[in-house]
Design a protein around this motif. Structure first.
Motif, short mmCIF file in Angstrom:
data_model
loop_
_atom_site.label_atom_id
_atom_site.label_comp_id
_atom_site.label_asym_id
_atom_site.label_seq_id
_atom_site.Cartn_x
_atom_site.Cartn_y
_atom_site.Cartn_z
N VAL B 96 0.85 -1.21 0.00
CA VAL B 96 0.00 0.00 0.00
C VAL B 96 0.88 1.25 0.00
CG1 VAL B 96 -1.75 1.29 1.30
CG2 VAL B 96 -1.82 -1.21 1.25
N PHE B 97 0.52 2.23 -0.80
CA PHE B 97 1.30 3.46 -0.92
C PHE B 97 0.37 4.67 -0.82
CE2 PHE B 97 3.35 -0.02 -2.97
CZ PHE B 97 4.68 0.09 -2.57
N ILE B 98 0.64 5.51 0.18
CA ILE B 98 -0.20 6.69 0.38
C ILE B 98 0.25 7.78 -0.60
CG2 ILE B 98 -1.06 8.32 2.12
CD1 ILE B 98 -1.42 5.27 2.82
N LYS B 222 -4.19 -9.95 -8.53
CA LYS B 222 -2.99 -9.37 -7.91
C LYS B 222 -1.76 -9.44 -8.81
CE LYS B 222 -4.10 -10.10 -3.07
NZ LYS B 222 -3.81 -10.95 -1.92
N LYS B 223 -1.82 -10.33 -9.80
CA LYS B 223 -0.68 -10.43 -10.71
C LYS B 223 -0.66 -9.32 -11.76
CE LYS B 223 -0.10 -15.46 -10.61
NZ LYS B 223 -0.26 -16.68 -11.44
N VAL B 224 -1.83 -8.67 -11.94
CA VAL B 224 -1.92 -7.74 -13.07
C VAL B 224 -2.54 -6.38 -12.74
CG1 VAL B 224 -2.03 -9.53 -14.87
CG2 VAL B 224 -4.15 -8.78 -13.75
N ALA B 225 -3.08 -6.22 -11.54
CA ALA B 225 -3.85 -4.99 -11.30
C ALA B 225 -3.30 -4.13 -10.17
CB ALA B 225 -5.31 -5.33 -11.03
N ILE B 226 -3.29 -2.83 -10.45
CA ILE B 226 -3.01 -1.80 -9.44
C ILE B 226 -4.38 -1.22 -9.07
CG2 ILE B 226 -2.01 0.50 -9.10
CD1 ILE B 226 0.01 -0.34 -11.37
N GLU B 227 -4.66 -1.09 -7.78
CA GLU B 227 -5.95 -0.49 -7.41
C GLU B 227 -5.72 0.86 -6.74
OE1 GLU B 227 -9.08 -3.07 -6.19
OE2 GLU B 227 -9.75 -1.71 -4.61
N MET B 228 -6.53 1.84 -7.12
CA MET B 228 -6.40 3.19 -6.57
C MET B 228 -7.66 3.58 -5.83
SD MET B 228 -4.47 5.09 -9.65
CE MET B 228 -2.79 4.58 -10.04
N ARG B 229 -7.48 4.14 -4.66
CA ARG B 229 -8.63 4.64 -3.90
C ARG B 229 -8.29 6.00 -3.32
NH1 ARG B 229 -11.74 -0.18 -0.70
NH2 ARG B 229 -11.70 -1.75 -2.36
N SER B 230 -9.31 6.69 -2.85
CA SER B 230 -9.13 8.07 -2.42
C SER B 230 -9.96 8.36 -1.19
CB SER B 230 -9.57 8.98 -3.56
OG SER B 230 -9.64 10.30 -3.12
N PHE B 231 -9.46 9.24 -0.32
CA PHE B 231 -10.28 9.71 0.79
C PHE B 231 -11.14 10.91 0.39
CE2 PHE B 231 -6.85 7.31 2.72
CZ PHE B 231 -7.52 6.55 3.66
N SER B 232 -10.96 11.39 -0.84
CA SER B 232 -11.70 12.58 -1.29
C SER B 232 -13.19 12.31 -1.39
CB SER B 232 -11.20 13.03 -2.67
OG SER B 232 -9.94 13.63 -2.54
N VAL B 246 -2.66 0.49 -4.36
CA VAL B 246 -2.17 -0.83 -3.98
C VAL B 246 -1.43 -1.40 -5.18
CG1 VAL B 246 -2.82 -3.16 -3.27
CG2 VAL B 246 -4.15 -1.18 -2.46
N ILE B 247 -0.18 -1.76 -4.95
CA ILE B 247 0.58 -2.47 -5.99
C ILE B 247 1.04 -3.77 -5.36
CG2 ILE B 247 2.40 -2.29 -7.73
CD1 ILE B 247 2.59 0.69 -7.20
N PRO B 248 0.36 -4.86 -5.69
CA PRO B 248 0.65 -6.13 -5.02
C PRO B 248 2.07 -6.63 -5.30
CG PRO B 248 -1.45 -6.22 -6.20
CD PRO B 248 -0.75 -4.99 -6.66
N ASN B 249 2.61 -7.34 -4.33
CA ASN B 249 3.93 -7.94 -4.50
C ASN B 249 4.00 -8.84 -5.73
OD1 ASN B 249 5.12 -6.78 -2.23
ND2 ASN B 249 4.32 -8.38 -0.87
#
Lengths: 390, 390
Positions: B96-98, B222-232, B246-249
């Motif tokens: 997870v990356f903020i 998880k092998k192919v997808a980056i997921e983005m979410r927002s607190f906005s 989220v960029i899975p291992n």
């Protein structure tokens, strides 16, 4: 098949300061006297913090709630910057752009330019100038400008360059570039249609009477220079994140047959790439310009200056050959017995003292280390007595 | 001579929402009923704001003072995200990356990739996917994926693509992509070594029982997808700025003969290009996961849902053909009398009502406009009676 940006593989695997952190952890010491990273150690101005809290409180009520702000910052902060930091320099708020930190300003402004610019970067240097150009694919186009003792650690304009990064007061060396040398750089840029990226993050620490604070004090600099400043080193915003850059209206760049204002391009760029800086934080930055905020912030800066002085005198009395530490909170210190930067760093770390090996800032930093005044008197005294033991 | 990044000239001169703002100003109306931009109108959770204030207060004292944080965010927030937003999906905080907003996540992740990737972008689309690829020099490599009524406005994987942006629940259309279609995309990506950038900024608005909330609910995503979410959009952080990706291992990309974890490359990238998100703001984001924070945030989301419903029913009763508005606070509305998006926008603006012309989101948006439920009941009622007059 997704293909990676090859330039990422030209980076060193770790950012310098992350690497130092890892080495400290690996040392296993429970107690460390850290004179390394340039991070704050003195609590922030209560007046400024209260401004952040009040602005946060506004979000609870319909009539003061804030939604999306401009990607380039609120006018209230831009106006205060123009009035306080650039008095008599005839800048307007349209020429000021708020960012989430000088790291962002530095590492992203370069994306406005094509890959094939020749980029001048001082050696030693704050690593972000270098690394961001590597990411931008300019590995082969970086021209290193050695900062040598025989030139008072000043960069000299003596070769072709399209864009040059100048940091004054300087990180890591801790000295300000003289007005005479800066004037040479402005003339060079005017003659060659080059651009100067002038990083003045440490401006608040200037003590020399003759050192200039803004590059715009030099005639015609507005045609060629971008100036970057930060609230991190001035008001302790390292964890709060707020900085700004100035791109004057008169700074234009030729493309095909027209001249384009660079600030318009930056505005368009950030409106796509960045959502702007947190509203309460910008209100906090604004408060640093109020009389009470100014007073409290100045007291903190003076403490860091005192620390730097204490450290400087301590190192001198241990017969170290040192530079800087006057106009910036950094001291550039020659290693003893011709030890390499890394060897000296390791030696100090064995004795629980942390500095930054000069070679981490570039090959001309070899044989030096950087000490930082962003620390506590107690830490300095303990570190000095540890060093004395060696 | 400094040379510009030519790609900047391939951008439209204004960002869509800035352009709308300018048109509103130019209209000269003193009162406007704005159903356009997706910005917050309801005050934020007092519990969350108090957390921001408390974290700010910490900066006044030596023992709680915070200096530089990690460029990719604090562990306390990453841990809360993993636990609350991805329960049973076996993610770790290292994945997870903020970031300072989804705009930043979207517009900068693409810089990890080379220019020559074929990029799939839905049409209509949130403009940042498009514009950031233009800035990255991929004008010729963008493949538009039409979202058409006959396909329930879902994108179809039917051509070669290296990277694809999927937004679900969708902005601007306001519908969620079905699990079946998402599974097709994951299979497509697995087969072609492509990467899916899955933007779930509106996940908190999902109401359909069968809509998935995270793409990682799909096997091997998880092998192919980056997921983005927002607190906005979830907690109203549009002016506070906090989001995450989220960029899975398990997501690796081949370069030369090796496979590289993309999350390690992102970490190195942001450590050079961004200083991280403000500490008090991350503490506020953390508070949205506490029981009281959750409760207050949910109440606000429910109000926006009610608003969207009110607007939806109002437009229906005026015999508009509408889509979306169920799993996202956006309503995709066909213009009447085959008016163009722009003409319909102008007609409404004449009557003091603001929507976003669908054509601003891409050519397949022509003939539609976007209405937003991020507004007040009062504004909706007044806007509806204005529209009724036309």
């Amino acid at each position: 098949m997704a293909k990676l940006n090859h330039s990422l593989f030209d980076l060193k695997s770790n950012y310098l300061f992350s690497e130092i952190e890892n080495l400290i952890k690996a040392s296993g010491h429970k107690e460390i006297f850290n004179l390394g990273i340039g991070d704050i150690t003195i609590p922030l101005s209560p007046y400024v913090i209260d401004a952040i809290k009040n602005a946060s409180e506004e979000m609870k009520y319909e009539n003061t709630l804030q939604g999306y702000g401009s990607s380039s910052g609120y006018d209230f902060l831009k106006e205060a910057i123009v009035k306080n930091d650039f008095e008599n320099l005839n800048l307007t708020k349209e020429e000021v752009f708020i960012t989430c930190g000088s790291k962002y300003s530095i590492a992203n402004i370069i994306d406005l330019f094509s890959k094939d610019n020749l980029i001048g970067i001082c050696d030693p240097t704050y690593p972000v100038y270098f690394d961001s150009n590597i990411i931008g694919g300019r590995k082969e186009n970086i021209v290193l400008l050695p900062l040598l003792e025989e030139n008072n650690f000043e960069p000299i304009p003596n070769q072709k360059l399209d864009i040059v990064f100048l940091c004054s007061p300087n990180n890591p060396i801790g000295t300000a570039i003289s007005k005479k040398t800066l004037k040479k750089w402005v003339d060079f840029a005017l003659e060659n249609n080059s651009i100067i990226i002038f990083d003045a993050a440490y401006v608040a620490y200037i003590q020399s009477e003759d050192a200039i604070k803004s590059i715009y004090e030099i005639k015609n600099a507005k045609k060629v220079a971008i100036e970057m400043r930060s609230f991190s080193k001035t008001a302790g915003f390292t964890s709060l994140r707020c900085a700004y850059l100035v791109i004057p209206n008169r700074l234009t760049v030729k493309y095909e047959n027209d001249n384009y204002q660079l600030n318009k391009l930056w505005n368009r760029f950030v409106s796509t790439k960045h959502g702007g800086v947190s509203y309460p934080i910008q209100k906090g930055a604004l408060a640093t310009f109020d009389p009470q905020g100014k007073k409290e912030v100045l007291e903190i800066i003076n403490q860091y200056k005192e620390n730097t002085n204490l450290l400087k005198n301590g190192l001198k009395s241990l017969n170290f050959e040192i530079f800087g530490g006057g106009d910036a909170p950094y001291i550039w210190c020659k290693t003893k017995n011709s030890l390499s930067s890394k060897a000296f760093f390791n030696l100090l770390l064995e004795h629980k003292v942390v500095c930054i090996p000069g070679s981490g800032f570039g090959s001309c930093g070899e044989g030096y280390v950087r000490f930082s005044g962003f620390t506590k008197k107690e830490t300095i005294n303990k570190a000095l007595s540890q060093i004395e033991k060696i």
